[in-house]
Each structure stands twice: as C-alpha cells, then as structure tokens.
Design a protein around this motif. Sequence first.
Motif, PDB file in Angstrom:
ATOM      1  N   HIS A 120     -10.147  -0.927  -8.562  1.00  0.00           N
ATOM      2  CA  HIS A 120      -9.827  -2.246  -9.108  1.00  0.00           C
ATOM      3  C   HIS A 120      -9.399  -2.243 -10.578  1.00  0.00           C
ATOM      4  CE1 HIS A 120     -10.893  -5.017  -5.788  1.00  0.00           C
ATOM      5  NE2 HIS A 120     -11.456  -3.895  -5.353  1.00  0.00           N
ATOM      6  N   ASN A 164      -4.842  -0.763  -5.102  1.00  0.00           N
ATOM      7  CA  ASN A 164      -6.195  -1.227  -5.387  1.00  0.00           C
ATOM      8  C   ASN A 164      -7.239  -0.395  -4.655  1.00  0.00           C
ATOM      9  OD1 ASN A 164      -7.130  -3.106  -7.132  1.00  0.00           O
ATOM     10  ND2 ASN A 164      -7.368  -4.717  -5.613  1.00  0.00           N
ATOM     11  N   ASP A 165      -6.988  -0.153  -3.367  1.00  0.00           N
ATOM     12  CA  ASP A 165      -7.974   0.565  -2.562  1.00  0.00           C
ATOM     13  C   ASP A 165      -8.051   2.034  -2.943  1.00  0.00           C
ATOM     14  OD1 ASP A 165      -8.492  -1.756  -1.314  1.00  0.00           O
ATOM     15  OD2 ASP A 165      -7.508  -1.266   0.593  1.00  0.00           O
ATOM     16  N   SER A 166      -6.888   2.626  -3.262  1.00  0.00           N
ATOM     17  CA  SER A 166      -6.928   4.066  -3.496  1.00  0.00           C
ATOM     18  C   SER A 166      -7.232   4.400  -4.955  1.00  0.00           C
ATOM     19  CB  SER A 166      -5.615   4.719  -3.055  1.00  0.00           C
ATOM     20  OG  SER A 166      -4.540   4.110  -3.730  1.00  0.00           O
ATOM     21  N   LYS A 179      -2.345  -3.628  -2.256  1.00  0.00           N
ATOM     22  CA  LYS A 179      -3.637  -3.334  -1.650  1.00  0.00           C
ATOM     23  C   LYS A 179      -3.902  -1.830  -1.629  1.00  0.00           C
ATOM     24  CE  LYS A 179      -6.017  -4.156   2.462  1.00  0.00           C
ATOM     25  NZ  LYS A 179      -7.301  -3.829   1.855  1.00  0.00           N
ATOM     26  N   VAL A 180      -2.811  -1.082  -1.372  1.00  0.00           N
ATOM     27  CA  VAL A 180      -2.959   0.372  -1.338  1.00  0.00           C
ATOM     28  C   VAL A 180      -3.352   0.891  -2.723  1.00  0.00           C
ATOM     29  CG1 VAL A 180      -1.758   2.538  -0.896  1.00  0.00           C
ATOM     30  CG2 VAL A 180      -1.296   0.541   0.531  1.00  0.00           C
ATOM     31  N   ASN A 203      -8.098  -1.247   7.080  1.00  0.00           N
ATOM     32  CA  ASN A 203      -9.350  -1.087   6.348  1.00  0.00           C
ATOM     33  C   ASN A 203     -10.153  -0.018   7.063  1.00  0.00           C
ATOM     34  OD1 ASN A 203     -11.918  -1.195   5.277  1.00  0.00           O
ATOM     35  ND2 ASN A 203     -11.950  -3.430   5.121  1.00  0.00           N
ATOM     36  N   ARG A 204     -10.000   1.204   6.566  1.00  0.00           N
ATOM     37  CA  ARG A 204     -10.545   2.349   7.269  1.00  0.00           C
ATOM     38  C   ARG A 204     -12.060   2.238   7.439  1.00  0.00           C
ATOM     39  NH1 ARG A 204      -8.888   7.618   8.652  1.00  0.00           N
ATOM     40  NH2 ARG A 204     -10.733   8.878   9.013  1.00  0.00           N
ATOM     41  N   GLN A 205     -12.712   1.800   6.359  1.00  0.00           N
ATOM     42  CA  GLN A 205     -14.174   1.740   6.389  1.00  0.00           C
ATOM     43  C   GLN A 205     -14.676   0.817   7.491  1.00  0.00           C
ATOM     44  OE1 GLN A 205     -15.499   0.651   2.525  1.00  0.00           O
ATOM     45  NE2 GLN A 205     -17.305   1.944   2.648  1.00  0.00           N
TER      46      GLN A 205
END
Length: 702
Positions: free
Chosen positions: A319, A314-316, A311-312, A577-579
């Motif tokens: 995709h 993918n998010d950083s 996930k990290v 999920n920071r956002q």
Amino acid sequence: MTDIPSVSQALVADDDPTLRLLLSQALGNWGYSVLEASDGQQAVDMAIAHQPAIVFMDLLMPVLDGYAACQAIRRSPEAAHIPIIVVTGREDIEAIEAAFQAGATDFTTKPINWPLLRHRLQFVLRASHAFREVKASEQRYALAARGANDGLWDWDLLHNRIYFAPRWKQMLGHAEDAVGEDPSEWFKRVHPDDLPRLSNTLDEHLSGRSDHFENEHRMLAADGSYRWMLCRGLAIRDDLNTAMRIAGSQSDITLRKQAESQLAHDAYHDTLTQLPNRLLFHDRLQHAIRAAQRRPNFRFAVLFMDIDRFKVINDSLGHPIGDRVILEVAARVGSCIRDNDTLSRLGGDEFTVLIEDIADKEFVTDLVERIQTVVGRPFQVDGHELRPSLSIGVTLSHERYENADEMLRDADTAMYCAKKTGKGQFALFDAEMHMQALQSLMLESEIRSALSSGQFILRFQPIVAMSSGRTVGLEALLRWQHPRRGELLPEAFLSSAEETGLIVPLGRWVLRETCRHLIDWERSAPLPADWFVSVNCSVREFHHPNFAADVEKILEEHGLAPSRLRIEITEQVINHNRQSAEAVLKDLHRLGIRVGIDDFGSTASTLSSLENLPIDFLKIDRSFMHNVDGENRMELIKAVVTLVHKLNMFVVGEGSETVAEVERLSQLACEFGQGNYFQKPVLAHEVVPMLLKGSLPGGYQP
Ligand code: C2E
Ligand code: CA
Ligand code: CA
C-alpha cells in the motif's frame, strides 16, 4: 456624561481598609451604593448574592486572591456577566495579563487617578451593558463569561473618538500607548476584503435597521498576521433615535475560524492527495451544468480516469507504494491541466477532471493524449521502475445532462469501454455507448425477473473417458429461455449478471437445480458411484462470503455425496485474490468436492501459479487444443499435459468437434474429452435415456 446605564450597586473587594474607604467614598459621590468585601471569597459570595453592576478587585488578598475570585465569578451563572475592574499595585504587565486570563474586564493602578477612574468606569459599564444586551438578544448568555475577556471599545460618535480598552490593544499585540483614539485605528487594521461588509453592518445598526451590530472580520496584528475577530456592539441613541455613541466588544475567534475552515476543507478533500473529493467535484460539475443551461456557448468536458492494473501494484508492492503511485499520477495529471480545471480523486485509483470552457472536441482529445504521455513516463519508487498508465473515459457537455450523476456515469461507461480495448486507452462517450448502457440496465432488470419467474434452465454435456469411451459425468450449462428471443446462450447475459452481482443468486440457483436433477436421475437409473456433474463458478460467486459453506449446505439439503459435484473455475478466480481463493479451495477440498481449472490456455496461463493449490483437473480450452499448426505446437501441448500430470491433475480436452480432434486428444494423453463430436448439450430429461441407450456418445471407439 449622561448616558450611564441605570446602575446602583458597586462591590469593592480589598483587604486594605483605607483603599476600601477611599473607593467607597468616591463611588458614593458618583451615585452608587457600595458593598465591601475584605477577601476574595467574600467578594465572590457577595457578587453572586447581590449581582452588583461593577466589581473593583484587588489582586493580592487573603483567603482567595483576586485572580481566583475573578475566575470564580466568571464560572458562576449568576455573576458571570458582571464587569470586573482590577486594582493593581503597579503597572505590572504580567499581573495584568494574568488578570485578563482570569476574566478581568479592565484594570486601574494604585495610586488611583480619580477622574480617569470615573471615565473608565463609565466606559466599562456602557460597553459591558451593550455587550450584555447583545448577548441577551441572542440568548447566548452562557458565552457572557468568556466575553468578559474580550476587548471592549466605546465610540463617541459626536466627537468621533474611540476609546479602546487595553485588552483590545493587547489582543492585536499592541502596547497601551501604541493605539490612539481615532476610528481609523480600527478600520485601517481591517483586512481590505472584509472592510465593505463591516461598514455595511455598522451602517445598518447605526441607522437603526438592525437591533445590534455584529460582524466577523480579520484584523491586522502588530506581528503582521491577520487574526479573525468577532465584533459586537450596541448604539446608544438620543430622543430622535440618532446614534450618539456605540460601544461593544471584540473577541478573537481565529482558532474557531481555523477549525471551521479545516473541517470544511476535510469534508471536501481527499486526505491522501489533498485534491477535491467526490462531493466537491459533484458540486462543481453541477455548477458547470447549470452554467451551460444559461449560456449555450459554454462547453465543458468530464474525464473519468482509472489507473491500469493498480490493484496488481498495490497487492504486489504494498500500500505505501500504491499511495505513492496515486500521488505521482495526481501530480502529473495536475501539471497538464489549467488552474481553473478541477482534478479530483473519487476514491481508490479513480480520478476525474472537469475541464471548463473548451473550444472543441479536439482540445479535449489533445489534452487526454498529453495526460497519457506525461503519466506514462517511467518513475522510480523504492528501486522499482513503474510506468503507470490511465484508462480515460470522456463525456462532453450536452443539453440532455441535467445532473452531475448522469454525466459522471457516462464518463465512467466510456472509461470502461476504453479499458476493454487495453491499457492506456481513452474513449469518448457516444450514442452507441448510451444505447448499450441503457440496454445493460434493461438487461439487469430482465435477468432479475427471469430468475424469479423460472426462465432459466440447464443443459448438460457429457464428459467422456478417452480410454473407454464411457460418459463419466456431465457439465451443467446455463440457458435462458427468453420469452421473445428464444433460448439464449450464456454469452448473451453472463457478463451483465457478473457486473451487477446477479451472478451470485443465479449461481446458487444452478447449484440447487443441478442437485435436484441428480436426485431425479438417481431415482430412475443406477448411476455409477463416481458419476458427477461439473458446475461452472465465476469470480464473484467463488469469492462471495460463505461460498464453500453454501455448497455444503445445498448438498446436505439434497442428501447428495460431495463427490457428485465438481466445480469449474478459471484462473481469473485465483488471480483475483489468491489468498481468499486458496482458503475457499481448501474448504472445498476438505468437503471432498473436486475442483478444476476451466479454459486453460485461452489466456496467458501459468501452470506455476496452480502449484500447491488443491486442484484436481484441468480443462484445456478449445482454442489452445485446435489451433494446431504443425509439430511444434503438438510438442508444446504434449509438454503441458505432461507437466499437468506431474502436478497430479488429470486433463479434460474441451470442444472436440471432429474425429481428427478427438484422435488428437488421445495422442496428447488427455484422460477425458468433451465436445459436440461426442454429444451436444442436452436437456435434463434427455440425460437418462442417453445413459440407458448405452451407446458411446458420438459413436466414439477408443
Ligand atoms: P465453458 O465452461 O468453457 O463451457 C463449454 C462451452 O463450450 C459451452 O458453451 C458449450 O456449449 C461449448 N461447447 C461444447 N462443445 C463444443 C464444441 O464441440 N465446439 C464448440 N465450438 N463449442 C462447444 P456455453 O454453454 O455457451 O457456455 C459458455 C460459457 O458460459 C461456459 O464456458 C461457461 O464459462 C459459462 N457458463 C455456462 N453455464 C454457466 C453457469 O451455470 N455458471 C457460470 N458461472 N458460468 C456458466
Ligand atoms: Ca466449464
Ligand atoms: Ca471451458
């Protein structure tokens, strides 16, 4: 030639009266009554009105030409099945091809070779009759129109010769004279894998065991490729029911087959990796389980794999890079396993492997270690060096497994255990995990019923101002009054509630219950205006849709000011999920609810990640505060507290048990303290007496 199906009418369409006359005479001699049309439109109208047994069609005619007339006949439900023999001026390949496309059945050229035409006529009638019978028997009349474009064949079984229509040859890319009349011309072109079934179905029909012949097989075309053909036919029998001849059609179904196999492939494969998907894996695993039930010596294993920190990535990194990591990992795992093992992508970053026919456990653990080594090699993607790692759970075949789901679930459980011990680990599912899995299942249903039957209660622990020693508020702490096990601490049930999502209704209950008590207390004692209760909130609760709106609603329902409630979250809530966390924090801030970070310092904490977020206070974890060995540590904590103050937050020191620990809070300039030294968590009805007594909790003197 005695076996012409009983027919009577023939339609001759030609704008040349001489040719019409010649054809009509010949047909009359052969026993037909003849209809005549002088243009294409007339031909179409008459074909529909009279439905003759056969149509002879000139190509170049006024009003409507022969091609258009063929198409119109093929489109009409009444006449679509009628065979059409096209009469062309010369053997013009393009004209013939176009005529076939328009729906012609066969062709003959001018000047007409009469004996040959008679032969062709009989062939076409017989084959098309057979064809129609088959269609009718299947009630698929609608397909008859297309069928007219098929390649007809007529096999004289007595002389063992087959007449192949030009269209039949053309479908396989052969010129008219490239195919002889021997049956081997057909069978030598059939794909070897399809030949046995073809012979079988043919035998079945010829011996009278089936009412028509129908088979799908591949045929070798002139260009060396194989094309899928649907072949149908009907035998014509003598009085003793012995087949004399068999006639029928061949249609090209390559496109349909390709579409079918594409669809089948898509249904069972993952689009990104082209690996088998969950459905196919499930199927193969089920097969393996059944095989093991039949053959006790057959042993197999299931690996459940999950890419660590995917996930990290993918998010950083985005995709597209996430996809490339998935592809790379899939390729690497694939290179470690044997051809007949099944690697599948279950979805997301989860893969499974079915390893069949294993000798022993060591074979599997060796393989798992090899996979982890190979997957862990660094690789470059868009200038980033990545070292992916896998957490792997392993289950071995066992007679207790009756279906694929059970085995997959256990492999998944083992994978979870592996993940808990760190990155790049593996775990073998064992009896203890089995017990734990069972227990957590039981726990889940127990929590559910505890919630509905009121077994949860709250305890409250004072939060104390270090400057005055006064209680400024409370923290609500959840307890489960278990009928058998007594009062349970959150550690006994919280993780299970989080995993199952039960934490969401449980958390909403905590909020309501807190509000209810606040109102009670307000009624029995004057609470200072800034007095509050802090409520803990976990990742799933906070990110559950409408969290802020629900809190607002609950406060409104109880008529409480937002300043009465505070929310404690951990850094995990933000990292998850920071956002979305930021959005909820802003909503809460707008409502006037203060939010703090709990357990700070218990994990690798980063103050910088808290910058620019509307956070009001920080609770420094007991472990961070009290594992103080020496001056350096004190300096570090002091620096942290100073930084926190610079970010406009105040600090609560947690878990103070002794005088020394309380004194340290003051030295470190923490504004507030909380801990058993001041007061252990109390029940709701003890709160007001505790406040009224007025004495400082724990006898603390600032
Ligand atoms: P927390 O938020 O860090 O809560 C403080 C914990 O420290 C409480 O444990 C409290 O009883 C304990 N504690 C207080 N003073 C002392 C002390 O002097 N020494 C020591 N050793 N411990 C002290 P508790 O009640 O067992 O709660 C454990 C955790 O469970 C809480 O940690 C919190 O993260 C979670 N929790 C409790 N209630 C709720 C709830 O309603 N919702 C959610 N989501 N989590 C909750
Ligand atoms: Ca807390
Ligand atoms: Ca804490």
